[in-house]
Design a protein around this motif. Structure first.
Motif, PDB file in Angstrom:
ATOM      1  N   ARG A 100       0.833  -1.208   0.000  1.00 21.02           N
ATOM      2  CA  ARG A 100       0.000   0.000   0.000  1.00 21.02           C
ATOM      3  C   ARG A 100       0.869   1.261   0.000  1.00 21.02           C
ATOM      4  NH1 ARG A 100      -2.228  -0.532   4.642  1.00 21.02           N
ATOM      5  NH2 ARG A 100      -3.768  -2.022   3.903  1.00 21.02           N
ATOM      6  N   ALA A 101       1.884   1.287   0.849  1.00 21.00           N
ATOM      7  CA  ALA A 101       2.747   2.472   0.961  1.00 21.00           C
ATOM      8  C   ALA A 101       3.495   2.748  -0.345  1.00 21.00           C
ATOM      9  CB  ALA A 101       3.732   2.288   2.118  1.00 21.00           C
ATOM     10  N   PHE A 102       4.066   1.716  -0.947  1.00 13.52           N
ATOM     11  CA  PHE A 102       4.782   1.914  -2.211  1.00 13.52           C
ATOM     12  C   PHE A 102       3.832   2.296  -3.336  1.00 13.52           C
ATOM     13  CE2 PHE A 102       8.493  -0.384  -0.395  1.00 13.52           C
ATOM     14  CZ  PHE A 102       9.475   0.526  -0.756  1.00 13.52           C
ATOM     15  N   ARG A 103       2.631   1.714  -3.346  1.00 14.03           N
ATOM     16  CA  ARG A 103       1.653   2.070  -4.379  1.00 14.03           C
ATOM     17  C   ARG A 103       1.328   3.553  -4.298  1.00 14.03           C
ATOM     18  NH1 ARG A 103      -3.498   3.108  -4.027  1.00 14.03           N
ATOM     19  NH2 ARG A 103      -3.867   2.009  -2.065  1.00 14.03           N
ATOM     20  N   LYS A 104       1.079   4.024  -3.085  1.00 20.59           N
ATOM     21  CA  LYS A 104       0.752   5.441  -2.910  1.00 20.59           C
ATOM     22  C   LYS A 104       1.955   6.327  -3.222  1.00 20.59           C
ATOM     23  CE  LYS A 104      -3.024   4.861   0.345  1.00 20.59           C
ATOM     24  NZ  LYS A 104      -3.554   5.216   1.667  1.00 20.59           N
ATOM     25  N   LEU A 105       3.136   5.915  -2.797  1.00 22.57           N
ATOM     26  CA  LEU A 105       4.353   6.673  -3.062  1.00 22.57           C
ATOM     27  C   LEU A 105       4.587   6.841  -4.566  1.00 22.57           C
ATOM     28  CD1 LEU A 105       6.960   7.956  -1.819  1.00 22.57           C
ATOM     29  CD2 LEU A 105       8.014   5.719  -2.131  1.00 22.57           C
ATOM     30  N   LYS A 106       4.267   5.803  -5.325  1.00 21.85           N
ATOM     31  CA  LYS A 106       4.453   5.842  -6.777  1.00 21.85           C
ATOM     32  C   LYS A 106       3.284   6.505  -7.499  1.00 21.85           C
ATOM     33  CE  LYS A 106       8.380   3.668  -6.680  1.00 21.85           C
ATOM     34  NZ  LYS A 106       9.615   4.102  -7.310  1.00 21.85           N
ATOM     35  N   GLY A 107       2.241   6.859  -6.756  1.00 24.64           N
ATOM     36  CA  GLY A 107       1.128   7.608  -7.330  1.00 24.64           C
ATOM     37  C   GLY A 107       0.094   6.775  -8.065  1.00 24.64           C
ATOM     38  N   PHE A 108       0.026   5.483  -7.762  1.00 27.76           N
ATOM     39  CA  PHE A 108      -0.956   4.613  -8.399  1.00 27.76           C
ATOM     40  C   PHE A 108      -2.216   4.491  -7.552  1.00 27.76           C
ATOM     41  CE2 PHE A 108       2.983   2.629 -10.158  1.00 27.76           C
ATOM     42  CZ  PHE A 108       2.712   2.843 -11.500  1.00 27.76           C
ATOM     43  N   THR A 109      -3.360   4.440  -8.212  1.00 26.98           N
ATOM     44  CA  THR A 109      -4.582   4.042  -7.527  1.00 26.98           C
ATOM     45  C   THR A 109      -4.592   2.519  -7.466  1.00 26.98           C
ATOM     46  OG1 THR A 109      -5.886   3.835  -9.557  1.00 26.98           O
ATOM     47  CG2 THR A 109      -5.851   6.024  -8.475  1.00 26.98           C
ATOM     48  N   GLN A 110      -5.466   1.964  -6.657  1.00 27.91           N
ATOM     49  CA  GLN A 110      -5.596   0.509  -6.632  1.00 27.91           C
ATOM     50  C   GLN A 110      -5.983  -0.009  -8.014  1.00 27.91           C
ATOM     51  OE1 GLN A 110      -8.316  -0.603  -3.456  1.00 27.91           O
ATOM     52  NE2 GLN A 110      -6.592  -1.172  -2.168  1.00 27.91           N
ATOM     53  N   GLN A 111      -6.867   0.695  -8.688  1.00 28.40           N
ATOM     54  CA  GLN A 111      -7.316   0.260 -10.014  1.00 28.40           C
ATOM     55  C   GLN A 111      -6.153   0.249 -11.004  1.00 28.40           C
ATOM     56  OE1 GLN A 111     -10.704  -0.698 -11.080  1.00 28.40           O
ATOM     57  NE2 GLN A 111      -9.256  -1.589 -12.518  1.00 28.40           N
ATOM     58  N   GLN A 112      -5.338   1.285 -10.981  1.00 24.38           N
ATOM     59  CA  GLN A 112      -4.208   1.352 -11.913  1.00 24.38           C
ATOM     60  C   GLN A 112      -3.214   0.217 -11.676  1.00 24.38           C
ATOM     61  OE1 GLN A 112      -3.125   5.385 -10.857  1.00 24.38           O
ATOM     62  NE2 GLN A 112      -3.825   6.169 -12.837  1.00 24.38           N
ATOM     63  N   LEU A 113      -2.890  -0.034 -10.417  1.00 25.63           N
ATOM     64  CA  LEU A 113      -1.942  -1.104 -10.126  1.00 25.63           C
ATOM     65  C   LEU A 113      -2.558  -2.463 -10.440  1.00 25.63           C
ATOM     66  CD1 LEU A 113       0.824  -2.003  -9.212  1.00 25.63           C
ATOM     67  CD2 LEU A 113       0.005  -1.904  -6.835  1.00 25.63           C
ATOM     68  N   ALA A 114      -3.802  -2.644 -10.095  1.00 26.63           N
ATOM     69  CA  ALA A 114      -4.478  -3.910 -10.402  1.00 26.63           C
ATOM     70  C   ALA A 114      -4.467  -4.170 -11.906  1.00 26.63           C
ATOM     71  CB  ALA A 114      -5.905  -3.894  -9.866  1.00 26.63           C
ATOM     72  N   ASP A 115      -4.719  -3.144 -12.696  1.00 21.68           N
ATOM     73  CA  ASP A 115      -4.691  -3.278 -14.159  1.00 21.68           C
ATOM     74  C   ASP A 115      -3.305  -3.682 -14.643  1.00 21.68           C
ATOM     75  OD1 ASP A 115      -7.369  -2.590 -14.300  1.00 21.68           O
ATOM     76  OD2 ASP A 115      -6.988  -0.525 -14.968  1.00 21.68           O
ATOM     77  N   ARG A 116      -2.277  -3.067 -14.085  1.00 21.17           N
ATOM     78  CA  ARG A 116      -0.904  -3.406 -14.479  1.00 21.17           C
ATOM     79  C   ARG A 116      -0.561  -4.844 -14.124  1.00 21.17           C
ATOM     80  NH1 ARG A 116       3.071   1.691 -13.891  1.00 21.17           N
ATOM     81  NH2 ARG A 116       4.319   0.292 -15.139  1.00 21.17           N
ATOM     82  N   LEU A 117      -1.141  -5.332 -13.030  1.00 26.63           N
ATOM     83  CA  LEU A 117      -0.851  -6.686 -12.565  1.00 26.63           C
ATOM     84  C   LEU A 117      -1.731  -7.737 -13.232  1.00 26.63           C
ATOM     85  CD1 LEU A 117      -0.577  -5.919  -8.747  1.00 26.63           C
ATOM     86  CD2 LEU A 117       1.313  -6.457 -10.313  1.00 26.63           C
ATOM     87  N   GLY A 118      -2.839  -7.276 -13.821  1.00 25.48           N
ATOM     88  CA  GLY A 118      -3.778  -8.225 -14.410  1.00 25.48           C
ATOM     89  C   GLY A 118      -4.610  -8.945 -13.368  1.00 25.48           C
ATOM     90  N   VAL A 119      -4.877  -8.253 -12.252  1.00 23.90           N
ATOM     91  CA  VAL A 119      -5.730  -8.802 -11.200  1.00 23.90           C
ATOM     92  C   VAL A 119      -6.869  -7.821 -10.948  1.00 23.90           C
ATOM     93  CG1 VAL A 119      -3.808 -10.044 -10.101  1.00 23.90           C
ATOM     94  CG2 VAL A 119      -4.431  -7.777  -9.271  1.00 23.90           C
ATOM     95  N   SER A 120      -7.854  -8.263 -10.219  1.00 25.33           N
ATOM     96  CA  SER A 120      -8.969  -7.375  -9.894  1.00 25.33           C
ATOM     97  C   SER A 120      -8.589  -6.453  -8.739  1.00 25.33           C
ATOM     98  CB  SER A 120     -10.205  -8.195  -9.509  1.00 25.33           C
ATOM     99  OG  SER A 120      -9.995  -8.845  -8.269  1.00 25.33           O
ATOM    100  N   VAL A 121      -9.349  -5.382  -8.610  1.00 22.36           N
ATOM    101  CA  VAL A 121      -9.149  -4.467  -7.485  1.00 22.36           C
ATOM    102  C   VAL A 121      -9.423  -5.202  -6.173  1.00 22.36           C
ATOM    103  CG1 VAL A 121      -9.990  -2.353  -6.385  1.00 22.36           C
ATOM    104  CG2 VAL A 121      -9.668  -2.415  -8.842  1.00 22.36           C
ATOM    105  N   ALA A 122     -10.357  -6.123  -6.194  1.00 20.80           N
ATOM    106  CA  ALA A 122     -10.667  -6.898  -4.987  1.00 20.80           C
ATOM    107  C   ALA A 122      -9.453  -7.709  -4.531  1.00 20.80           C
ATOM    108  CB  ALA A 122     -11.864  -7.805  -5.230  1.00 20.80           C
ATOM    109  N   VAL A 123      -8.753  -8.305  -5.480  1.00 20.08           N
ATOM    110  CA  VAL A 123      -7.547  -9.075  -5.140  1.00 20.08           C
ATOM    111  C   VAL A 123      -6.487  -8.152  -4.564  1.00 20.08           C
ATOM    112  CG1 VAL A 123      -5.610 -10.391  -6.105  1.00 20.08           C
ATOM    113  CG2 VAL A 123      -7.953 -10.951  -6.770  1.00 20.08           C
ATOM    114  N   LEU A 124      -6.233  -7.031  -5.225  1.00 19.56           N
ATOM    115  CA  LEU A 124      -5.233  -6.096  -4.724  1.00 19.56           C
ATOM    116  C   LEU A 124      -5.632  -5.560  -3.351  1.00 19.56           C
ATOM    117  CD1 LEU A 124      -2.599  -4.583  -5.076  1.00 19.56           C
ATOM    118  CD2 LEU A 124      -3.869  -2.805  -6.298  1.00 19.56           C
ATOM    119  N   GLY A 125      -6.901  -5.248  -3.176  1.00 17.41           N
ATOM    120  CA  GLY A 125      -7.374  -4.769  -1.877  1.00 17.41           C
ATOM    121  C   GLY A 125      -7.146  -5.788  -0.774  1.00 17.41           C
TER     122      GLY A 125
END
Length: 69
Positions: free
Chosen positions: A11-36
């Motif tokens: 969570r901390a690195f995601r926020k530091l890099k300026g990604f929303t959960q949706q953006q990171l989930a998309d990059r990973l090919g997983v759902s927002v629910a999985v990332l959450g």
């Protein structure tokens, strides 16, 4: 490493890099629910997924998994 520590670091690195959960989930090919669930520490990630998260965030695997002392 305990999963709650990993969750906090994801969570901390995601926020530091300026990604929303949706953006990171998309990059990973997983759902927002999985990332959450990873960020809450309620899901145990496989090593490959941790590697993909680190790569997507532009950091080293060790940076993401290093425990704080």
């Amino acid at each position: 490493m305990e999963y709650d520590q990993l969750a906090q670091r994801i969570r901390a690195f995601r926020k530091l890099k300026g990604f929303t959960q949706q953006q990171l989930a998309d990059r990973l090919g997983v759902s927002v629910a999985v990332l959450g669930s990873l960020e809450r520490g309620t899901r145990k990630p496989e090593t490959k997924l941790i590697e993909r998260i680190a790569e997507s965030l532009g950091i080293e695997y060790e940076e993401l998994t290093a425990s704080r002392r």
